[in-house]
Design a protein around this motif. Structure first.
Motif, PDB file in Angstrom:
ATOM      1  N   ASP A  82       0.806  -1.227   0.000  1.00  0.00           N
ATOM      2  CA  ASP A  82       0.000   0.000   0.000  1.00  0.00           C
ATOM      3  C   ASP A  82       0.839   1.277   0.000  1.00  0.00           C
ATOM      4  O   ASP A  82       0.485   2.261  -0.664  1.00  0.00           O
ATOM      5  CB  ASP A  82      -0.952   0.014   1.202  1.00  0.00           C
ATOM      6  CG  ASP A  82      -2.223  -0.771   0.934  1.00  0.00           C
ATOM      7  OD1 ASP A  82      -2.352  -1.339  -0.173  1.00  0.00           O
ATOM      8  OD2 ASP A  82      -3.084  -0.832   1.840  1.00  0.00           O
ATOM      9  N   GLY A  83       1.939   1.289   0.739  1.00  0.00           N
ATOM     10  CA  GLY A  83       2.766   2.492   0.786  1.00  0.00           C
ATOM     11  C   GLY A  83       3.344   2.845  -0.568  1.00  0.00           C
ATOM     12  O   GLY A  83       3.420   4.029  -0.944  1.00  0.00           O
ATOM     13  N   GLU A  86       0.465   4.109  -2.819  1.00  0.00           N
ATOM     14  CA  GLU A  86       0.122   5.498  -2.498  1.00  0.00           C
ATOM     15  C   GLU A  86       1.086   6.464  -3.179  1.00  0.00           C
ATOM     16  O   GLU A  86       0.674   7.517  -3.692  1.00  0.00           O
ATOM     17  CB  GLU A  86       0.147   5.701  -0.981  1.00  0.00           C
ATOM     18  CG  GLU A  86      -1.011   5.037  -0.258  1.00  0.00           C
ATOM     19  CD  GLU A  86      -0.866   5.132   1.258  1.00  0.00           C
ATOM     20  OE1 GLU A  86       0.065   5.833   1.721  1.00  0.00           O
ATOM     21  OE2 GLU A  86      -1.671   4.501   1.967  1.00  0.00           O
ATOM     22  N   ALA A  87       2.364   6.114  -3.185  1.00  0.00           N
ATOM     23  CA  ALA A  87       3.362   6.971  -3.843  1.00  0.00           C
ATOM     24  C   ALA A  87       3.137   7.009  -5.350  1.00  0.00           C
ATOM     25  O   ALA A  87       3.277   8.055  -5.988  1.00  0.00           O
ATOM     26  CB  ALA A  87       4.767   6.476  -3.515  1.00  0.00           C
ATOM     27  N   VAL A  89       0.236   6.529  -6.923  1.00  0.00           N
ATOM     28  CA  VAL A  89      -0.970   7.321  -7.164  1.00  0.00           C
ATOM     29  C   VAL A  89      -0.656   8.809  -7.062  1.00  0.00           C
ATOM     30  O   VAL A  89      -1.079   9.611  -7.904  1.00  0.00           O
ATOM     31  CB  VAL A  89      -2.087   6.938  -6.167  1.00  0.00           C
ATOM     32  CG1 VAL A  89      -3.243   7.932  -6.245  1.00  0.00           C
ATOM     33  CG2 VAL A  89      -2.596   5.531  -6.449  1.00  0.00           C
ATOM     34  N   SER A  90       0.097   9.190  -6.045  1.00  0.00           N
ATOM     35  CA  SER A  90       0.457  10.598  -5.852  1.00  0.00           C
ATOM     36  C   SER A  90       1.257  11.122  -7.042  1.00  0.00           C
ATOM     37  O   SER A  90       1.040  12.258  -7.498  1.00  0.00           O
ATOM     38  CB  SER A  90       1.268  10.750  -4.563  1.00  0.00           C
ATOM     39  OG  SER A  90       1.667  12.082  -4.381  1.00  0.00           O
ATOM     40  N   GLU A  93      -1.126  11.289 -10.102  1.00  0.00           N
ATOM     41  CA  GLU A  93      -2.208  12.247  -9.893  1.00  0.00           C
ATOM     42  C   GLU A  93      -1.828  13.645 -10.346  1.00  0.00           C
ATOM     43  O   GLU A  93      -2.690  14.447 -10.723  1.00  0.00           O
ATOM     44  CB  GLU A  93      -2.590  12.273  -8.408  1.00  0.00           C
ATOM     45  CG  GLU A  93      -3.844  13.052  -8.086  1.00  0.00           C
ATOM     46  CD  GLU A  93      -5.108  12.332  -8.533  1.00  0.00           C
ATOM     47  OE1 GLU A  93      -5.607  11.499  -7.793  1.00  0.00           O
ATOM     48  OE2 GLU A  93      -5.587  12.622  -9.644  1.00  0.00           O
ATOM     49  N   HIS A 110      -2.061  -4.069  -8.894  1.00  0.00           N
ATOM     50  CA  HIS A 110      -1.512  -2.709  -8.824  1.00  0.00           C
ATOM     51  C   HIS A 110      -2.317  -1.745  -9.688  1.00  0.00           C
ATOM     52  O   HIS A 110      -2.726  -0.674  -9.231  1.00  0.00           O
ATOM     53  CB  HIS A 110      -0.047  -2.703  -9.282  1.00  0.00           C
ATOM     54  CG  HIS A 110       0.870  -3.434  -8.366  1.00  0.00           C
ATOM     55  ND1 HIS A 110       2.129  -3.852  -8.748  1.00  0.00           N
ATOM     56  CD2 HIS A 110       0.724  -3.840  -7.088  1.00  0.00           C
ATOM     57  CE1 HIS A 110       2.715  -4.461  -7.743  1.00  0.00           C
ATOM     58  NE2 HIS A 110       1.887  -4.482  -6.729  1.00  0.00           N
ATOM     59  N   THR A 113      -5.894  -1.043  -8.336  1.00  0.00           N
ATOM     60  CA  THR A 113      -5.885  -0.159  -7.167  1.00  0.00           C
ATOM     61  C   THR A 113      -5.599   1.282  -7.560  1.00  0.00           C
ATOM     62  O   THR A 113      -6.255   2.217  -7.084  1.00  0.00           O
ATOM     63  CB  THR A 113      -4.837  -0.632  -6.149  1.00  0.00           C
ATOM     64  OG1 THR A 113      -5.160  -1.954  -5.731  1.00  0.00           O
ATOM     65  CG2 THR A 113      -4.792   0.277  -4.935  1.00  0.00           C
ATOM     66  N   ILE A 114      -4.634   1.482  -8.449  1.00  0.00           N
ATOM     67  CA  ILE A 114      -4.264   2.837  -8.854  1.00  0.00           C
ATOM     68  C   ILE A 114      -5.405   3.515  -9.603  1.00  0.00           C
ATOM     69  O   ILE A 114      -5.743   4.680  -9.331  1.00  0.00           O
ATOM     70  CB  ILE A 114      -2.976   2.793  -9.700  1.00  0.00           C
ATOM     71  CG1 ILE A 114      -1.781   2.437  -8.812  1.00  0.00           C
ATOM     72  CG2 ILE A 114      -2.733   4.125 -10.406  1.00  0.00           C
ATOM     73  CD1 ILE A 114      -0.519   2.080  -9.565  1.00  0.00           C
ATOM     74  N   ARG A 117      -8.132   4.577  -7.224  1.00  0.00           N
ATOM     75  CA  ARG A 117      -7.819   5.691  -6.319  1.00  0.00           C
ATOM     76  C   ARG A 117      -7.647   7.025  -7.032  1.00  0.00           C
ATOM     77  O   ARG A 117      -7.718   8.081  -6.389  1.00  0.00           O
ATOM     78  CB  ARG A 117      -6.546   5.364  -5.525  1.00  0.00           C
ATOM     79  CG  ARG A 117      -6.721   4.200  -4.565  1.00  0.00           C
ATOM     80  CD  ARG A 117      -5.460   3.936  -3.755  1.00  0.00           C
ATOM     81  NE  ARG A 117      -5.599   2.761  -2.908  1.00  0.00           N
ATOM     82  CZ  ARG A 117      -4.651   2.302  -2.090  1.00  0.00           C
ATOM     83  NH1 ARG A 117      -3.490   2.943  -2.019  1.00  0.00           N
ATOM     84  NH2 ARG A 117      -4.857   1.229  -1.363  1.00  0.00           N
TER      85      ARG A 117
END
Length: 292
Positions: A82-83, A86-87, A89-90, A93, A110, A113-114, A117
């Motif tokens: 998850d960590g 999150e990176a 996605v950020s 984004e 992967h 999930t991306i 989100r």
């Protein structure tokens, strides 16, 4: 009426048929009867019963079989990655991301999930040379586009993707620059020295693995505005998670049964995640085929 997973996937492919090009003759493709992709010279590729399409011109045997992808799914659904996600996605984004390709998507967790989100209307496309991985992805994550495909001959038109993800997978920079729109985003996740160090200590007896390649420099050869982000954390291993983790990682391939049993008996309570996220902006949208 509830649509089948195959039909959901077929509709996505039909709406985005302009992305594809024939892996045999490189001509444009169209979807026929929501059941097959056909090119201008009549090469035809049927959708599978799960709604993916095999566009690899030749059959390939890989080490990534169904049991490995089942193990990987177990690990990924635990929150292990998850960590890093999150990176990713950020990073994505911050860019226009209407159409995203995951090059080397495995069983699809992967990419799914991306896409989930990210905000806005995002089309996710996942390719992998492993038929078992793509089969699992199409079954588990309908509503995305899944294809068995070769990174050396990606079955897509030039300048079609806003972003390309390359996570724990080989890179083909010539194909990636060809597929990305000018200004499109390339994002690569590479493991660092701390990644799974608890397993490395067992299977490599602290010898480590020497890697002379500099992935940041390689990305910088092909992309502009290259940046990096280090993502490091420890993840607690719940009971029953160590065995699938050992099964899914290439670190343990070739290890003896005794060595694997030794690792299982050590009752490792946490594991280290250590990645660098490398991103760059496409400068031209076309390139030569260079495989890493």
């Amino acid at each position: 009426m509830t649509l089948s997973k195959k039909m959901i996937n077929a509709q996505m492919m039909d709406c985005n048929a302009d992305l594809f090009r024939c892996p045999v003759c490189l001509s444009e493709m169209t979807m026929v009867d929501k059941s097959r992709l056909v090119c201008m010279t009549n090469h035809s590729f049927d959708l599978s019963k799960n709604g993916y399409v095999n566009l690899a011109p030749q059959a390939h045997v890989t080490k990534y079989d169904q049991s490995l992808f089942e193990a990987r799914k177990t690990v990924m659904t635990s929150g292990f990655f998850d960590g890093v996600l999150e990176a990713l996605v950020s990073t994505v984004e911050t860019h226009a991301h209407a159409v995203i390709l995951d090059a080397g998507c495995g069983e699809g967790s992967h990419l799914s999930t991306i896409v989930e989100r990210l905000t806005g209307d995002v089309t996710g496309v996942g390719i992998d040379l492993s038929k078992e991985g793509i089969t699992a992805a199409a079954k588990e994550y309908p509503g995305l586009i899944w294809s068995v495909a070769d990174l050396a001959n990606c079955p897509f038109q030039n300048d079609k993707f806003d972003a390309i993800l390359n996570v724990l997978s080989p890179a083909n920079y010539g194909e990636f620059t060809r597929l990305l729109k000018p200004g499109g985003l390339f994002v690569k996740a590479v493991p660092e020295s701390g990644y799974l160090k608890e397993l490395r200590a067992i299977f490599y007896e602290d010898k480590g693995q020497k890697d002379d390649a500099d992935p940041v420099a390689r990305v910088a050869e092909h992309f502009d505005a290259v940046s990096t982000e280090r993502v490091t954390y420890t993840f607690p291993l719940a009971e029953g998670l160590l065995a699938p983790l050992i099964q899914m990682t290439p670190l343990t391939w070739g290890a003896s049964a005794d060595k694997i049993e030794e690792a299982l008996q050590m009752a490792i309570s946490e594991i280290t995640i250590d990645f660098t996220i490398i991103s760059g902006v496409n400068r031209e949208g076309t390139g030569q085929c260079l495989v890493e």
